[in-house]
Design a protein around this motif. Structure first.
Motif, short mmCIF file in Angstrom:
data_model
loop_
_atom_site.label_atom_id
_atom_site.label_comp_id
_atom_site.label_asym_id
_atom_site.label_seq_id
_atom_site.Cartn_x
_atom_site.Cartn_y
_atom_site.Cartn_z
N HIS A 34 0.82 -1.20 0.00
CA HIS A 34 0.00 0.00 0.00
C HIS A 34 0.86 1.26 0.00
CE1 HIS A 34 -3.97 -1.92 0.89
NE2 HIS A 34 -3.16 -2.90 1.23
N PHE A 35 0.45 2.25 -0.78
CA PHE A 35 1.14 3.52 -0.86
C PHE A 35 0.15 4.64 -0.54
CE2 PHE A 35 3.44 0.55 -3.41
CZ PHE A 35 4.78 0.88 -3.25
N ILE A 36 0.50 5.46 0.44
CA ILE A 36 -0.29 6.62 0.82
C ILE A 36 0.54 7.85 0.50
CG2 ILE A 36 -1.38 7.87 2.72
CD1 ILE A 36 -1.64 5.16 4.16
N PHE A 53 -0.86 8.88 11.70
CA PHE A 53 -2.29 8.58 11.72
C PHE A 53 -2.71 7.88 10.44
CE2 PHE A 53 -6.60 9.87 10.49
CZ PHE A 53 -7.32 9.32 11.53
N TYR A 54 -2.27 8.39 9.29
CA TYR A 54 -2.62 7.77 8.02
C TYR A 54 -2.15 6.32 7.97
CZ TYR A 54 -3.35 12.55 6.27
OH TYR A 54 -3.78 13.84 6.07
N ALA A 55 -0.87 6.12 8.31
CA ALA A 55 -0.29 4.79 8.20
C ALA A 55 -0.94 3.81 9.16
CB ALA A 55 1.22 4.86 8.45
N LEU A 56 -1.18 4.24 10.39
CA LEU A 56 -1.77 3.34 11.38
C LEU A 56 -3.24 3.08 11.08
CD1 LEU A 56 -0.04 4.73 14.58
CD2 LEU A 56 0.46 2.60 13.38
N HIS A 57 -3.92 4.06 10.49
CA HIS A 57 -5.30 3.84 10.06
C HIS A 57 -5.34 2.74 9.01
CE1 HIS A 57 -9.00 4.65 7.75
NE2 HIS A 57 -9.49 5.12 8.88
N LYS A 58 -4.44 2.80 8.06
CA LYS A 58 -4.36 1.77 7.02
C LYS A 58 -3.93 0.43 7.62
CE LYS A 58 -4.73 2.14 3.17
NZ LYS A 58 -5.88 1.89 2.28
N PHE A 59 -3.00 0.46 8.56
CA PHE A 59 -2.54 -0.77 9.22
C PHE A 59 -3.69 -1.47 9.95
CE2 PHE A 59 -0.95 -2.93 13.01
CZ PHE A 59 0.00 -3.78 12.47
N ASN A 60 -4.46 -0.71 10.71
CA ASN A 60 -5.59 -1.30 11.44
C ASN A 60 -6.63 -1.88 10.50
OD1 ASN A 60 -4.51 -0.65 13.94
ND2 ASN A 60 -5.51 1.34 14.01
N ALA A 61 -6.87 -1.19 9.37
CA ALA A 61 -7.82 -1.70 8.40
C ALA A 61 -7.34 -3.02 7.80
CB ALA A 61 -8.04 -0.66 7.30
N MET A 62 -6.03 -3.11 7.54
CA MET A 62 -5.46 -4.34 6.98
C MET A 62 -5.58 -5.50 7.97
SD MET A 62 -2.06 -2.79 5.13
CE MET A 62 -1.29 -4.40 5.03
N VAL A 63 -5.32 -5.21 9.24
CA VAL A 63 -5.39 -6.25 10.27
C VAL A 63 -6.81 -6.79 10.39
CG1 VAL A 63 -5.18 -6.71 12.74
CG2 VAL A 63 -3.40 -5.42 11.57
N ILE A 76 3.34 -1.02 4.02
CA ILE A 76 2.69 0.28 3.85
C ILE A 76 3.77 1.34 3.71
CG2 ILE A 76 1.20 2.02 4.91
CD1 ILE A 76 -0.13 -0.24 6.48
N TYR A 77 3.68 2.12 2.65
CA TYR A 77 4.62 3.21 2.42
C TYR A 77 3.84 4.53 2.49
CZ TYR A 77 7.68 -0.47 0.66
OH TYR A 77 8.44 -1.62 0.55
N CYS A 78 4.20 5.36 3.44
CA CYS A 78 3.55 6.65 3.61
C CYS A 78 4.50 7.72 3.03
CB CYS A 78 3.30 6.91 5.10
SG CYS A 78 1.84 7.89 5.43
N VAL A 79 4.11 8.31 1.90
CA VAL A 79 4.99 9.21 1.16
C VAL A 79 4.49 10.65 1.31
CG1 VAL A 79 5.99 9.74 -1.09
CG2 VAL A 79 5.43 7.36 -0.50
N ALA A 80 5.38 11.55 1.72
CA ALA A 80 5.03 12.95 1.90
C ALA A 80 5.89 13.81 0.98
CB ALA A 80 5.24 13.38 3.35
N ILE A 81 5.25 14.69 0.21
CA ILE A 81 5.96 15.66 -0.60
C ILE A 81 5.61 17.04 -0.05
CG2 ILE A 81 6.29 16.61 -2.92
CD1 ILE A 81 5.37 13.92 -4.03
N LEU A 82 6.63 17.72 0.49
CA LEU A 82 6.42 18.97 1.21
C LEU A 82 7.11 20.13 0.51
CD1 LEU A 82 7.38 17.32 4.57
CD2 LEU A 82 5.07 17.98 4.00
N ASP A 108 10.21 -3.28 9.01
CA ASP A 108 10.05 -2.38 7.86
C ASP A 108 8.67 -2.52 7.22
OD1 ASP A 108 10.28 -4.85 6.71
OD2 ASP A 108 11.81 -4.29 5.25
N GLN A 109 7.70 -2.99 8.01
CA GLN A 109 6.35 -3.11 7.47
C GLN A 109 5.73 -1.74 7.22
OE1 GLN A 109 2.82 -3.07 9.01
NE2 GLN A 109 2.13 -3.64 6.97
N LEU A 110 6.12 -0.75 8.04
CA LEU A 110 5.72 0.64 7.84
C LEU A 110 6.94 1.45 7.46
CD1 LEU A 110 3.36 1.37 10.89
CD2 LEU A 110 2.70 0.78 8.56
#
Length: 247
Positions: A34-36, A53-63, A76-82, A108-110
């Motif tokens: 998953h990529f966020i 929050f984004y990553a853990l929300h996705k993690f809980n949904a997967m579980v 899960i890869y949480c990517v931020a472009i700032l 390295d799951q997150l």
């Protein structure tokens, strides 16, 4: 070739989030990883917390989907472009996992990936890695008007695909109108965000001064001494004093 500036895309992402989502983009690859993706134009003092929050929300949904079978979880890869900086270190790119105090990988799951555009200062000749080429392209594509100005690495197939996606000439009239509306709408949104940040900082500064006055008065200092210590007016100290006494 008319290109959409990256900062315009960042602004659009900031002001036009989907009503049914919490981030800008979510997708999966062929292995169901998953990529966020989150794009941030303005100030972001709590951006790290938002990414968690984004990553853990996705993690809980997967579980929950896996009936609590942790062995079936994909990454899960949480990517931020700032647009702006949020970290104190000089690198424009960072990737973070769960590690121990020696920096050894625990899990390295997150993975949290951050790109801070203001820190990227490489010129065309300095770009060697795919990441450097991509960020250089993202920052400069809208400034190039002639094909003779194209960097040589823009001939690489994967970048050709990305550049082609940014070509606004392929938009329908309605799509172009929507883009202009979003950019115009966002200009005011950015100004409003700036005002909110300024007001928040002023309120925080006022709270600090009030606390200083309260402490000074509780120590027995005079109104004049308290005002000088907190760098405020005597009227401000008297107002705080009245609030304390309930008069």
């Amino acid at each position: 070739m008319t290109k959409i500036p990256l900062r315009a895309l960042l602004k659009i992402a900031e002001s036009d989030r989907r009503s049914d989502g919490i981030f800008d983009l979510a997708c999966t690859d062929e292995n169901d990883n998953h990529f966020i993706v989150e794009m941030q134009y303005g100030e972001a003092p709590y951006f790290v917390q938002r990414m968690k929050f984004y990553a853990l929300h996705k993690f809980n949904a997967m579980v929950k989907r896996g009936k609590f079978d942790y062995g079936t979880l994909t990454k899960i890869y949480c990517v931020a472009i700032l647009a702006n900086d949020i970290f104190h270190f000089p690198q424009f790119h960072s990737a973070a996992n769960l590690r121990n105090e020696q920096g050894e990988l625990i899990d390295d799951q997150l993975t949290f990936i951050t790109v801070e555009l203001d820190k990227f200062t490489l010129q065309e000749v300095d770009c060697q890695t795919d990441l450097q080429k991509l960020i250089y392209t993202m920052k400069t594509i809208h400034t190039v008007t002639q094909q003779t100005q194209f960097p040589k690495f823009w001939d690489e197939e994967w970048l050709k695909v990305a550049i082609d996606e940014l070509d606004s000439r392929k938009m329908t009239p309605d799509e172009k109108a929507s883009l202009e509306i979003l950019i115009a709408r966002n200009a005011e949104a950015v100004r409003a965000e700036g005002r909110k940040i300024k007001e928040a900082r002023e309120a925080e500064n006022l709270a600090v001064k009030k606390e200083t006055v309260i402490n000074a008065l509780s120590m027995g200092l005079s109104v004049e001494q308290s005002a000088k210590l907190a760098n405020v007016s005597i009227d401000f100290v008297l107002s705080v004093q009245q609030q304390l006494t309930g008069e």
